[in-house]
Design a protein around this motif. Structure first.
Motif, PDB file in Angstrom:
ATOM      1  N   LYS A  13      29.815  36.014  62.344  1.00 40.96           N
ATOM      2  CA  LYS A  13      30.639  36.181  63.549  1.00 40.96           C
ATOM      3  C   LYS A  13      31.542  34.982  63.809  1.00 40.96           C
ATOM      4  CE  LYS A  13      30.328  36.905  68.546  1.00 40.96           C
ATOM      5  NZ  LYS A  13      29.433  37.154  69.706  1.00 40.96           N
ATOM      6  N   ASP A  14      31.013  33.773  63.632  1.00 40.87           N
ATOM      7  CA  ASP A  14      31.734  32.572  64.033  1.00 40.87           C
ATOM      8  C   ASP A  14      32.670  32.076  62.933  1.00 40.87           C
ATOM      9  OD1 ASP A  14      30.402  32.441  66.573  1.00 40.87           O
ATOM     10  OD2 ASP A  14      28.629  31.716  65.518  1.00 40.87           O
ATOM     11  N   TYR A  15      33.459  31.083  63.275  1.00 42.88           N
ATOM     12  CA  TYR A  15      34.480  30.572  62.351  1.00 42.88           C
ATOM     13  C   TYR A  15      33.936  29.558  61.354  1.00 42.88           C
ATOM     14  CZ  TYR A  15      34.393  26.348  65.263  1.00 42.88           C
ATOM     15  OH  TYR A  15      33.997  25.213  65.931  1.00 42.88           O
ATOM     16  N   PHE A  16      32.683  29.160  61.477  1.00 41.07           N
ATOM     17  CA  PHE A  16      32.180  28.005  60.749  1.00 41.07           C
ATOM     18  C   PHE A  16      32.314  28.137  59.227  1.00 41.07           C
ATOM     19  CE2 PHE A  16      29.225  28.236  64.562  1.00 41.07           C
ATOM     20  CZ  PHE A  16      30.011  27.384  65.330  1.00 41.07           C
ATOM     21  N   ALA A  17      31.863  29.257  58.670  1.00 44.99           N
ATOM     22  CA  ALA A  17      31.913  29.416  57.217  1.00 44.99           C
ATOM     23  C   ALA A  17      33.353  29.413  56.725  1.00 44.99           C
ATOM     24  CB  ALA A  17      31.204  30.705  56.795  1.00 44.99           C
ATOM     25  N   GLY A  18      34.218  30.090  57.429  1.00 44.26           N
ATOM     26  CA  GLY A  18      35.627  30.114  57.045  1.00 44.26           C
ATOM     27  C   GLY A  18      36.269  28.741  57.108  1.00 44.26           C
ATOM     28  N   ALA A  19      35.920  27.963  58.134  1.00 45.98           N
ATOM     29  CA  ALA A  19      36.480  26.621  58.257  1.00 45.98           C
ATOM     30  C   ALA A  19      36.036  25.726  57.106  1.00 45.98           C
ATOM     31  CB  ALA A  19      36.069  26.009  59.597  1.00 45.98           C
ATOM     32  N   VAL A  20      34.775  25.859  56.697  1.00 47.62           N
ATOM     33  CA  VAL A  20      34.272  25.060  55.580  1.00 47.62           C
ATOM     34  C   VAL A  20      35.026  25.411  54.293  1.00 47.62           C
ATOM     35  CG1 VAL A  20      32.269  24.659  54.090  1.00 47.62           C
ATOM     36  CG2 VAL A  20      31.997  24.653  56.574  1.00 47.62           C
ATOM     37  N   LYS A  21      35.238  26.690  54.057  1.00 46.42           N
ATOM     38  CA  LYS A  21      35.988  27.100  52.862  1.00 46.42           C
ATOM     39  C   LYS A  21      37.418  26.562  52.911  1.00 46.42           C
ATOM     40  CE  LYS A  21      33.412  31.406  52.392  1.00 46.42           C
ATOM     41  NZ  LYS A  21      33.496  32.875  52.374  1.00 46.42           N
ATOM     42  N   GLY A  22      38.040  26.668  54.072  1.00 44.36           N
ATOM     43  CA  GLY A  22      39.403  26.160  54.213  1.00 44.36           C
ATOM     44  C   GLY A  22      39.492  24.667  53.948  1.00 44.36           C
ATOM     45  N   ALA A  23      38.494  23.915  54.429  1.00 45.94           N
ATOM     46  CA  ALA A  23      38.487  22.467  54.216  1.00 45.94           C
ATOM     47  C   ALA A  23      38.336  22.135  52.729  1.00 45.94           C
ATOM     48  CB  ALA A  23      37.357  21.826  55.022  1.00 45.94           C
ATOM     49  N   ILE A  24      37.522  22.913  52.017  1.00 47.19           N
ATOM     50  CA  ILE A  24      37.372  22.685  50.577  1.00 47.19           C
ATOM     51  C   ILE A  24      38.681  22.951  49.855  1.00 47.19           C
ATOM     52  CG2 ILE A  24      36.231  23.506  48.468  1.00 47.19           C
ATOM     53  CD1 ILE A  24      33.758  24.124  50.235  1.00 47.19           C
ATOM     54  N   TYR A  25      39.327  24.065  50.182  1.00 48.62           N
ATOM     55  CA  TYR A  25      40.597  24.389  49.518  1.00 48.62           C
ATOM     56  C   TYR A  25      41.696  23.391  49.880  1.00 48.62           C
ATOM     57  CZ  TYR A  25      38.910  28.880  47.767  1.00 48.62           C
ATOM     58  OH  TYR A  25      38.233  29.861  47.088  1.00 48.62           O
ATOM     59  N   SER A  26      41.625  22.806  51.068  1.00 52.17           N
ATOM     60  CA  SER A  26      42.607  21.789  51.450  1.00 52.17           C
ATOM     61  C   SER A  26      42.458  20.525  50.607  1.00 52.17           C
ATOM     62  CB  SER A  26      42.468  21.440  52.931  1.00 52.17           C
ATOM     63  OG  SER A  26      42.808  22.552  53.738  1.00 52.17           O
ATOM     64  N   GLU A  27      41.227  20.254  50.178  1.00 50.91           N
ATOM     65  CA  GLU A  27      40.971  19.086  49.330  1.00 50.91           C
ATOM     66  C   GLU A  27      41.204  19.399  47.854  1.00 50.91           C
ATOM     67  OE1 GLU A  27      38.931  15.979  49.731  1.00 50.91           O
ATOM     68  OE2 GLU A  27      38.785  15.987  51.912  1.00 50.91           O
ATOM     69  N   LEU A  28      40.827  20.608  47.453  1.00 54.22           N
ATOM     70  CA  LEU A  28      40.906  21.009  46.047  1.00 54.22           C
ATOM     71  C   LEU A  28      41.393  22.451  45.965  1.00 54.22           C
ATOM     72  CD1 LEU A  28      37.465  19.795  44.610  1.00 54.22           C
ATOM     73  CD2 LEU A  28      39.687  18.842  44.047  1.00 54.22           C
ATOM     74  N   ASP A  29      42.549  22.667  45.388  1.00 52.94           N
ATOM     75  CA  ASP A  29      42.997  24.048  45.266  1.00 52.94           C
ATOM     76  C   ASP A  29      42.439  24.716  44.012  1.00 52.94           C
ATOM     77  OD1 ASP A  29      44.482  22.619  43.455  1.00 52.94           O
ATOM     78  OD2 ASP A  29      46.442  23.260  44.181  1.00 52.94           O
ATOM     79  N   GLN A  30      41.999  23.930  43.033  1.00 48.02           N
ATOM     80  CA  GLN A  30      41.412  24.481  41.815  1.00 48.02           C
ATOM     81  C   GLN A  30      39.890  24.367  41.895  1.00 48.02           C
ATOM     82  OE1 GLN A  30      43.220  26.029  39.288  1.00 48.02           O
ATOM     83  NE2 GLN A  30      44.841  25.814  40.824  1.00 48.02           N
ATOM     84  N   VAL A  31      39.291  25.280  42.604  1.00 47.68           N
ATOM     85  CA  VAL A  31      37.842  25.289  42.783  1.00 47.68           C
ATOM     86  C   VAL A  31      37.406  26.714  43.086  1.00 47.68           C
ATOM     87  CG1 VAL A  31      37.940  24.816  45.265  1.00 47.68           C
ATOM     88  CG2 VAL A  31      35.909  24.149  43.970  1.00 47.68           C
ATOM     89  N   ARG A  32      36.200  27.053  42.691  1.00 50.77           N
ATOM     90  CA  ARG A  32      35.636  28.355  43.039  1.00 50.77           C
ATOM     91  C   ARG A  32      34.561  28.154  44.095  1.00 50.77           C
ATOM     92  NH1 ARG A  32      34.669  30.995  37.014  1.00 50.77           N
ATOM     93  NH2 ARG A  32      36.883  31.209  36.451  1.00 50.77           N
TER      94      ARG A  32
END
Length: 277
Positions: A13-32
């Motif tokens: 329901k909450d934004y937490f998981a999405g925010a964590v994924k976004g932060a990872i992609y902001s640091e590294l765009d080549q990651v799974r």
């Protein structure tokens, strides 16, 4: 390409998981990024430990696993980055790694010490992501923390055996989506104590004298289907795919026949005993 997995109690329901994924992609765009689970019961250490233990081995060596359970930094809940079995785990030192480290010794443990460089009240997002991305770039553990030698162990993850080797005392450590009850008694531990003897498993008002290799082994398929007295709803003990003794209901359905946890009246940390003859 680096793999970072997420195991949390954030829910959907909450934004937490999405925010964590976004932060990872902001640091590294080549990651799974792989979601193992965001449905761990809030602050439930044993659920998280059981889940990550039985998921991480399916990933390639070098994968990085963020575990976001009870992760607020306190004097009693430090943050760790651990290399174990050629995988990296980032989590709080709250006992969550006990189940893993009881079988495989960690290769290296560091207590994360980059907090003074980051303002945060959401450590999974701000601290764990930084550490995971550092490791994904090929960075070393020593850069983000000081080496320590011990992690917190939770005793309830380990079954015990009495002095005359006639009884194993275990506990419920996990209840799955079907309501099946997983104990902390592994096949290896059970067989080492059993040594070929007959046995009886007891948990509250139910007992078992046989452990099946698969759920369907509890059904006699030589009998015609319409003549079988029990099928759906039959109680059984089984060595599950993770190698632990599980108390189950065949083809359980919490909305119809029910699950082992409700029908047997079992919950987290309830006692399960095995007596040998």
């Amino acid at each position: 390409m680096a793999i970072i997995t997420l195991t949390t109690d954030f829910g959907e329901k909450d934004y937490f998981a999405g925010a964590v994924k976004g932060a990872i992609y902001s640091e590294l765009d080549q990651v799974r990024i792989v979601d193992i689970s965001h449905s761990i019961t809030p602050f439930h250490i044993s659920e998280a430990a059981y889940t990550i233990k039985n998921a991480y081995r399916s990933f390639p060596k070098g994968s990085i696993h963020i575990i976001g359970i009870d992760s607020e930094l306190t004097p009693e809940n430090k943050h760790l980055a651990v290399k174990l079995d050629d995988h990296y785990f980032i989590c709080a030192n709250n006992g969550i790694l006990s189940l893993l480290a009881s079988e495989i010794n960690p290769e290296k443990i560091v207590e994360i010490n980059i907090h003074d460089k980051i303002e945060t009240n959401f450590p999974v997002l701000d601290v764990f992501v930084k550490v995971a991305c550092h490791l994904a770039r090929g960075g070393t553990l020593e850069v983000i923390g000081k080496t320590v030698t011990e992690i917190k162990y939770l005793k309830q993850y380990e079954p015990t055996v009495n002095s005359d080797k006639k009884q194993i005392l275990g506990h419920v450590i996990y209840i799955d989506n079907y309501g099946n009850v997983i104990t902390n008694i592994s096949r290896k531990f059970f067989e080492n104590v059993r040594k070929g003897r007959d046995f009886t498993i007891r948990a509250r008002n139910v007992s078992f004298s046989e452990i099946h290799e698969a759920y369907s082994h509890a059904i006699n398929f030589e009998v015609e289907k319409d003549k079988r007295r029990e099928e759906d709803g039959k109680k059984l003990a089984v060595f599950n795919s993770a190698g632990y003794i599980e108390l189950a209901i065949y083809k359980s359905n919490l909305k119809t026949v029910g699950g082992a946890s409700t029908l047997f009246g079992l919950d987290y940390l309830d006692t399960v005993t095995i007596n040998f003859e």
